[in-house]
Scaffold this motif. Structure first.
Motif, PDB file in Angstrom:
ATOM      1  N   LEU A  30       5.237  39.575  40.889  1.00  0.00           N
ATOM      2  CA  LEU A  30       5.738  38.215  40.660  1.00  0.00           C
ATOM      3  C   LEU A  30       5.000  37.203  41.534  1.00  0.00           C
ATOM      4  N   THR A  31       4.806  37.583  42.808  1.00  0.00           N
ATOM      5  CA  THR A  31       4.110  36.679  43.719  1.00  0.00           C
ATOM      6  C   THR A  31       2.683  36.445  43.239  1.00  0.00           C
ATOM      7  N   GLU A  32       2.044  37.518  42.842  1.00  0.00           N
ATOM      8  CA  GLU A  32       0.652  37.422  42.381  1.00  0.00           C
ATOM      9  C   GLU A  32       0.548  36.466  41.185  1.00  0.00           C
ATOM     10  N   ALA A  33       1.468  36.628  40.214  1.00  0.00           N
ATOM     11  CA  ALA A  33       1.442  35.782  39.019  1.00  0.00           C
ATOM     12  C   ALA A  33       1.722  34.326  39.380  1.00  0.00           C
ATOM     13  N   THR A  34       2.677  34.113  40.290  1.00  0.00           N
ATOM     14  CA  THR A  34       3.006  32.745  40.697  1.00  0.00           C
ATOM     15  C   THR A  34       1.813  32.099  41.381  1.00  0.00           C
ATOM     16  N   VAL A  35       1.154  32.858  42.264  1.00  0.00           N
ATOM     17  CA  VAL A  35      -0.013  32.319  42.971  1.00  0.00           C
ATOM     18  C   VAL A  35      -1.107  31.947  41.961  1.00  0.00           C
ATOM     19  N   GLN A  36      -1.337  32.835  40.986  1.00  0.00           N
ATOM     20  CA  GLN A  36      -2.350  32.524  39.970  1.00  0.00           C
ATOM     21  C   GLN A  36      -1.965  31.259  39.197  1.00  0.00           C
ATOM     22  N   VAL A  42      -3.330  23.697  40.083  1.00  0.00           N
ATOM     23  CA  VAL A  42      -3.909  22.799  41.087  1.00  0.00           C
ATOM     24  C   VAL A  42      -5.377  22.511  40.758  1.00  0.00           C
ATOM     25  N   ALA A  43      -6.129  23.564  40.436  1.00  0.00           N
ATOM     26  CA  ALA A  43      -7.545  23.374  40.116  1.00  0.00           C
ATOM     27  C   ALA A  43      -7.688  22.456  38.900  1.00  0.00           C
ATOM     28  N   SER A  44      -6.866  22.681  37.863  1.00  0.00           N
ATOM     29  CA  SER A  44      -6.982  21.883  36.635  1.00  0.00           C
ATOM     30  C   SER A  44      -6.679  20.420  36.899  1.00  0.00           C
ATOM     31  N   VAL A  45      -5.582  20.163  37.631  1.00  0.00           N
ATOM     32  CA  VAL A  45      -5.188  18.771  37.856  1.00  0.00           C
ATOM     33  C   VAL A  45      -6.197  18.073  38.774  1.00  0.00           C
ATOM     34  N   LEU A  46      -6.671  18.783  39.812  1.00  0.00           N
ATOM     35  CA  LEU A  46      -7.640  18.171  40.731  1.00  0.00           C
ATOM     36  C   LEU A  46      -8.934  17.814  39.989  1.00  0.00           C
ATOM     37  N   ILE A  47      -9.446  18.759  39.215  1.00  0.00           N
ATOM     38  CA  ILE A  47     -10.675  18.474  38.471  1.00  0.00           C
ATOM     39  C   ILE A  47     -10.398  17.359  37.461  1.00  0.00           C
ATOM     40  N   GLY A 175      -5.320  36.528  29.226  1.00  0.00           N
ATOM     41  CA  GLY A 175      -4.969  37.266  30.433  1.00  0.00           C
ATOM     42  C   GLY A 175      -5.023  36.465  31.714  1.00  0.00           C
ATOM     43  N   LYS A 176      -5.141  35.119  31.605  1.00  0.00           N
ATOM     44  CA  LYS A 176      -5.191  34.272  32.801  1.00  0.00           C
ATOM     45  C   LYS A 176      -4.108  33.198  32.715  1.00  0.00           C
ATOM     46  N   GLY A 177      -2.902  33.612  32.472  1.00  0.00           N
ATOM     47  CA  GLY A 177      -1.828  32.643  32.290  1.00  0.00           C
ATOM     48  C   GLY A 177      -0.811  32.636  33.403  1.00  0.00           C
ATOM     49  N   SER A 199      10.057  33.031  33.220  1.00  0.00           N
ATOM     50  CA  SER A 199      10.302  31.722  32.612  1.00  0.00           C
ATOM     51  C   SER A 199      10.987  30.792  33.604  1.00  0.00           C
ATOM     52  N   VAL A 200      12.001  31.323  34.290  1.00  0.00           N
ATOM     53  CA  VAL A 200      12.729  30.505  35.264  1.00  0.00           C
ATOM     54  C   VAL A 200      11.793  30.073  36.386  1.00  0.00           C
ATOM     55  N   LEU A 201      10.956  31.010  36.863  1.00  0.00           N
ATOM     56  CA  LEU A 201      10.007  30.666  37.931  1.00  0.00           C
ATOM     57  C   LEU A 201       9.076  29.545  37.476  1.00  0.00           C
ATOM     58  N   CYS A 202       8.687  29.585  36.193  1.00  0.00           N
ATOM     59  CA  CYS A 202       7.774  28.599  35.653  1.00  0.00           C
ATOM     60  C   CYS A 202       8.418  27.196  35.670  1.00  0.00           C
ATOM     61  N   VAL A 203       9.679  27.133  35.243  1.00  0.00           N
ATOM     62  CA  VAL A 203      10.389  25.851  35.252  1.00  0.00           C
ATOM     63  C   VAL A 203      10.599  25.381  36.691  1.00  0.00           C
ATOM     64  N   LEU A 204      10.935  26.338  37.587  1.00  0.00           N
ATOM     65  CA  LEU A 204      11.125  25.991  38.996  1.00  0.00           C
ATOM     66  C   LEU A 204       9.845  25.399  39.582  1.00  0.00           C
ATOM     67  N   LEU A 205       8.705  26.006  39.256  1.00  0.00           N
ATOM     68  CA  LEU A 205       7.415  25.500  39.738  1.00  0.00           C
ATOM     69  C   LEU A 205       7.235  24.044  39.324  1.00  0.00           C
ATOM     70  N   ALA A 206       7.567  23.758  38.039  1.00  0.00           N
ATOM     71  CA  ALA A 206       7.399  22.395  37.532  1.00  0.00           C
ATOM     72  C   ALA A 206       8.288  21.429  38.297  1.00  0.00           C
ATOM     73  N   VAL A 207       9.544  21.838  38.542  1.00  0.00           N
ATOM     74  CA  VAL A 207      10.483  20.960  39.251  1.00  0.00           C
ATOM     75  C   VAL A 207       9.993  20.715  40.675  1.00  0.00           C
ATOM     76  N   VAL A 208       9.583  21.793  41.365  1.00  0.00           N
ATOM     77  CA  VAL A 208       9.130  21.657  42.751  1.00  0.00           C
ATOM     78  C   VAL A 208       7.887  20.759  42.818  1.00  0.00           C
ATOM     79  N   ALA A 209       6.941  20.969  41.885  1.00  0.00           N
ATOM     80  CA  ALA A 209       5.713  20.164  41.894  1.00  0.00           C
ATOM     81  C   ALA A 209       6.046  18.696  41.664  1.00  0.00           C
ATOM     82  N   ASP A 210       6.976  18.439  40.746  1.00  0.00           N
ATOM     83  CA  ASP A 210       7.343  17.059  40.443  1.00  0.00           C
ATOM     84  C   ASP A 210       7.970  16.402  41.663  1.00  0.00           C
ATOM     85  N   LEU A 211       8.860  17.130  42.348  1.00  0.00           N
ATOM     86  CA  LEU A 211       9.516  16.574  43.536  1.00  0.00           C
ATOM     87  C   LEU A 211       8.504  16.328  44.649  1.00  0.00           C
TER      88      LEU A 211
END
Lengths: 256, 238
Positions: A30-36, A42-47, A175-177, A199-211
């Motif tokens: 889970l950690t590995e997938a979240t980090v990816q 981050v790379a996409s938005v920065l570029i 395979g890079k999602g 799925s929940v982690l994905c939504v949480l990531l969005a909320v945390v990033a937005d905040l």
């Protein structure tokens, strides 16, 4: 073996939606997938920001470019994400660069529009006053226009980031999602706990990033926090979401 | 360029267009799923947006819903639905996921369109003794129309684009051509499917623009404007 351990074991064999044992045994995965997921976003938005800024400045300096730049970025947005990643496949192969490139192209629509809108909203008299005070065009841009355009710019950045986090899941196709990989794998094996957790982690990531971005915006624009007395007389200069301009733009987020 | 030539060869092969996994069938599934999702989403979002816009409430709600919509990973929603008993209900999971995705932009654009209508025009209409329904029908709706159409157009294009994801959980649609190509390492087929999906999204956008030009309430006005020498600017900058 205690009854508790057996029950925990059971939630995996019973294929429950919520399963603590899954979290415990697969935390590494889970950690590995979240980090990816995070680094792809981050790379996409920065570029995206690095590419959008010159494009927006070019469109502003040469109005002749504005139409083509806006048209092209909007056109990119209509391309389905699955198709975008597939069309880039012959160029990049099965790599993270493929997903990042696709996501950068999508983020351009939102970022270019918001940067342009933010710069266009700088009052002409403010610009004139700065010029009158002897500001050169670089100093005018850096010290006057950029700070005033910041709320619209940050609004664009928030939208782009949140929709990029959602779209990254589609990268599971190659395979890079990030968390999308776990969702994909979970559907194939009908592993409920894995699909729900990712799925929940994905939504949480969005909320945390937005905040986080909202917090950054507040730190960067202290002048928008109107004192209470003044706010009582007049509405805050930023009613609600500063990007209230964005719903009018025919390019809402293509989530995935 | 070799891949594109191969993709073209794939598309030009007649046998790839017929049958259950052929292009025509996948196109039909895609149009059916997107159309159904859009219709349901419009039936939910538009009346609500019109009503909230008419009574002048819920602005913050509309914006918040819109932002939440961008955060929905459609793939995740679809994946979750596919693990429920709904998976045996044909295209229902795809349609539900797409409805969830299409409601926010529809709701927000319709609401913003209603709120952008010049308040003084609405007040004048009320002063003339128009009922709430008449104000909505004859004043607010026509003036909100351009933004409303923009919202419908962007929602339609997004739904058509996003419907390709259904294939990642084994549902039908044009995306299926792409994922089937992935499964068999058939890159020309992947690229051909991607081209078809992108093309469909662009065609939908173009068709809606043309329909709007020809049939929208602005069409008559534009025809008049072309004839008249200098039209008086309309009060409510529609």
């Amino acid at each position: 073996m205690s009854i508790g351990a057996a029950a925990r074991q059971n939630c995996l064999t019973a294929n429950d939606w919520i399963c603590g044992e899954y979290l415990r045994t697969r935390s590494e995965e889970l950690t590995e997938a979240t980090v990816q997921h995070v680094w792809i976003t981050v790379a996409s938005v920065l570029i995206g920001v690095l590419v959008a800024f010159p494009l927006a400045l070019l469109a502003r300096a040469r109005p002749g470019f504005a139409g083509p730049v806006l048209g092209l970025t909007t056109l990119l947005y209509t391309i389905p994400s699955l198709a975008m990643f597939s069309l880039l496949l012959p160029v990049f192969g099965l790599s993270a660069a493929l997903v990042v490139t696709g996501l950068v192209l999508y983020s351009l629509t939102i970022l270019v529009r918001n940067i342009l809108a933010g710069l266009a909203a700088v009052p002409a008299e403010v610009r004139e006053a700065a010029r009158g005070m002897g500001y050169g065009s670089w100093r005018l841009f850096r010290e006057v226009e950029l700070p005033l355009a910041l709320p619209a710019l940050m609004a664009g950045l928030r939208i782009a980031t949140v929709s990029t986090i959602a779209l990254t899941t589609v990268g599971a196709l190659v395979g890079k999602g990030g968390l999308g990989n776990l969702i994909d794998e979970g559907v194939q094996t009908t592993f409920k706990a894995q699909v729900l957790t990712a799925s929940v982690l994905c939504v949480l990531l969005a909320v945390v990033a937005d905040l986080l971005l909202l917090g950054a915006q507040r730190l960067l624009t202290p002048w928008t926090r109107v004192p209470k007395a003044a706010a009582g007389r007049k509405r805050s200069p930023l009613p609600g979401f500063p990007g209230s301009r964005s719903p009018r733009i025919p390019a809402a987020g293509e989530g995935a | 360029m070799g891949v594109l030539a191969d993709a073209w060869t794939w598309l030009a092969t007649g046998s790839h267009w017929s049958g259950e996994s052929g292009v025509w069938n996948r196109l039909g599934e895609h149009v059916y799923v997107s159309g159904a999702a859009l219709a349901v989403a419009a039936a939910i979002a538009l009346p609500l947006a019109f009503w909230l816009g008419h009574i002048g409430r819920g602005g913050a709600l509309a914006v918040n819903i819109s932002n939440a919509g961008r955060a929905i990973p459609v793939f995740a929603v679809l994946a979750l639905l596919m693990l429920t008993p709904l998976r045996s209900e044909g295209y229902l999971p795809t349609i539900i996921a797409l409805v969830l995705f299409a409601v926010p932009p529809l709701l927000t654009n319709a609401h913003v369109g209603m709120r952008e209508v010049d308040r003084s025009v609405v007040e004048a209409a009320r002063g003339m003794g128009m009922s709430g329904w008449q104000v909505f029908r004859q004043v607010e709706l026509p003036l909100a129309y351009p933004l409303l159409m923009t919202g419908i157009r962007s929602a339609a294009v997004q739904v058509v684009a996003t419907a390709t994801i259904a294939s990642m959980v084994g549902q039908g649609g044009l995306g299926r051509i792409i994922t089937a190509g992935f499964a068999t390492y058939n890159t020309p087929q992947v690229v051909a499917g991607a081209l078809l999906a992108a093309l469909l999204a662009l065609v939908v956008e173009a068709v809606l623009i043309v329909v709007d030009r020809l049939a929208g309430p602005g069409a008559a006005r534009r025809r008049v404007r072309r004839g008249a020498a200098r039209p008086a600017p309309s009060g409510a900058g529609a």
